[in-house]
Design an enzyme around this catalytic site. Structure first.
Site, PDB file in Angstrom:
ATOM      1  N   THR A 231      22.507  18.242 -59.131  1.00  0.00           N
ATOM      2  CA  THR A 231      21.249  18.415 -58.719  1.00  0.00           C
ATOM      3  C   THR A 231      21.112  19.576 -59.760  1.00  0.00           C
ATOM      4  O   THR A 231      21.669  20.617 -59.204  1.00  0.00           O
ATOM      5  CB  THR A 231      20.665  18.373 -56.823  1.00  0.00           C
ATOM      6  OG1 THR A 231      20.791  17.486 -56.338  1.00  0.00           O
ATOM      7  CG2 THR A 231      19.341  18.531 -57.315  1.00  0.00           C
TER       8      THR A 231
ATOM      9  N   PHE B  87      18.441  22.191 -60.529  1.00  0.00           N
ATOM     10  CA  PHE B  87      17.048  23.090 -59.920  1.00  0.00           C
ATOM     11  C   PHE B  87      16.604  23.690 -61.579  1.00  0.00           C
ATOM     12  O   PHE B  87      17.511  24.339 -62.212  1.00  0.00           O
ATOM     13  CB  PHE B  87      17.482  23.564 -58.882  1.00  0.00           C
ATOM     14  CG  PHE B  87      18.020  23.069 -57.755  1.00  0.00           C
ATOM     15  CD1 PHE B  87      19.712  22.577 -57.490  1.00  0.00           C
ATOM     16  CD2 PHE B  87      16.888  22.894 -55.984  1.00  0.00           C
ATOM     17  CE1 PHE B  87      20.049  21.873 -55.828  1.00  0.00           C
ATOM     18  CE2 PHE B  87      17.897  22.351 -55.165  1.00  0.00           C
ATOM     19  CZ  PHE B  87      18.533  21.765 -55.581  1.00  0.00           C
TER      20      PHE B  87
END
Ligand SMILES: O=C(O)C(=O)Cc1ccccc1
Length: 296
Positions: free
Chosen positions: A191, A193
Site C-alpha cells: 500500500t 501512503f
C-alpha cells in the site's frame, strides 16, 4: 474516542495524551491502534506518536488544528486499487503532500476462540486483498471502518464464529487468537501512503526522482485531455499516474489525479504545467516529494 470499540479506547486515550504532550512527534492516521496506517506511521517515523483518528477527515483536521504535525493516509494498494479518495479529501484540506511511504501489508485472521470463523470483519480494502482466501473457505466478508477497529469489535462482542482481518499487532493489542497469518492473495501486497503537512516541504535529498502530485479539470471540449497532456510529452516529463475521478452530477470524466517526475521550478515541468493550465479549467498542486519506491 467513543466511536471506537471499548477494547481500543484505553489505547486511543493513551496515544492522544502522548500526542497532546508533543504534537510535533504526532502523526495522525485513520483507524484504531494496530491498523495498517498505525504501522505505516511507525515505519515512516519510528520515534513518532501515532495518533488514531476515527475518520480520514479527523486525521486531516488533527493536522490543520495543530494536534499533529503530519498525517499518513493510504491512497492505493497493489492488489485492490484506490484506498482513500484523496482527491476529495486533499483539495479542501489546505494540506500539502510532503512524502510518500510504501508498506508491505500482511493480513491475519483472528478470533476470540477456536470456533470456526464464519464471518470476517475488516476494512473493505483488507477484505478485497484476501478475497480468494475468504471465498475458498466460505467466510463471509463484513465491512468495517478499519482493520484494527474490527479486531477490537470482535474482542468486545466475543461472538463465536466472528473473526477479524487485521495486522498481527491488533491480535496482540486486543487479545485475539491467530487463526491464520499472511492470508493476503499475493506476496507483493503493498500500500502506498501519502504524508501530509500544514506546510509544504522541499523534497529530501535522495537517489530517486522528485515527484509532484496535482489535480486538474480539463475543459469539456474535444481533445482537451490530449492537448493538456501534450506539454508533458513534448517537454519529456514522465507521468507515472493519471486517474480520472468522478465529482458532481456532470458524470463527465474531466477531473484527474496526476503524478509526474520533477517539480515546479524545473524549466521542462514549468513549460508542461503552463500548457496544462491553458487547456484546463483549474489545476491544484498538492505537493512535491522524493520518490520512495521506483515505478518499474
Ligand atoms: O484499516 C487499516 O488497517 C488501514 O490502515 C486502512 C488500510 C487497510 C488495508 C490496507 C491498507 C490500509
Amino acid at each position: 474516542m467513543e466511536n471506537y470499540p471499548a477494547p481500543a479506547r484505553v489505547i486511543v486515550a493513551d496515544l492522544a495524551a502522548k500526542a497532546a504532550a508533543d504534537p510535533s512527534r504526532a502523526i495522525a492516521y485513520q483507524g484504531a491502534p494496530g491498523a495498517n496506517s498505525h504501522l505505516a506511521a511507525l515505519g515512516y517515523a519510528p520515534d513518532c506518536v501515532p495518533l488514531p483518528c476515527f475518520a480520514f477527515e479527523d486525521a486531516i483536521d488533527a493536522v490543520r488544528n495543530g494536534q499533529a504535525a503530519r498525517a499518513i493516509i493510504p491512497i492505493e494498494n497493489s492488489l485492490h486499487g484506490r484506498v482513500a479518495d484523496m482527491h476529495f479529501l486533499l483539495p479542501e484540506s489546505g494540506l500539502h503532500i510532503i512524502d510518500e511511504y510504501f508498506l508491505r501489508i500482511r493480513h491475519c485472521l483472528m478470533a476470540v476462540d477456536d470456533t470456526p470463523v464464519k464471518s470476517a470483519i475488516s476494512h473493505p480494502q483488507a477484505l478485497g486483498q484476501c478475497r480468494h482466501y475468504l471465498r475458498e473457505r466460505g467466510i463471509q466478508p463484513v465491512a468495517y471502518a478499519d482493520t484494527a477497529g474490527a479486531a477490537a469489535l470482535v474482542a468486545e462482542s466475543r461472538k463465536p464464529g466472528d473473526g477479524a482481518v487485521a495486522p498481527y499487532l491488533a491480535a496482540e493489542l486486543y487479545g485475539l487468537k491467530l487463526v491464520a497469518e499472511n492470508i493476503e492473495d499475493s506476496d507483493d501486497n503493498m500500500t502506498r501512503f501519502l504524508v501530509l503537512s500544514r506546510e509544504p516541504k522541499m523534497p529530501e535529498p535522495g537517489a530517486g526522482p522528485v515527484m509532484t502530485t496535482f489535480l486538474f479539470e480539463v475543459k469539456n471540449v474535444p481533445a482537451a485531455l490530449y492537448k493538456a497532456m501534450g506539454g508533458f510529452a513534448t517537454n519529456g516529463v514522465n507521468m507515472t499516474k493519471l486517474e480520472s475521478y468522478q465529482r458532481g452530477a456532470s458524470f463527465a470524466a474531466t477531473e484527474f489525479f496526476c503524478d509526474i517526475e520533477g517539480m515546479p521550478g524545473d524549466p521542462a515541468v514549468d513549460r508542461a504545467l503552463a500548457e496544462l493550465e491553458f487547456h484546463s479549467k483549474w489545476v491544484r498542486m498538492l505537493g512535491s516529494y522524493r520518490q520512495a519506491r521506483p515505478r518499474t
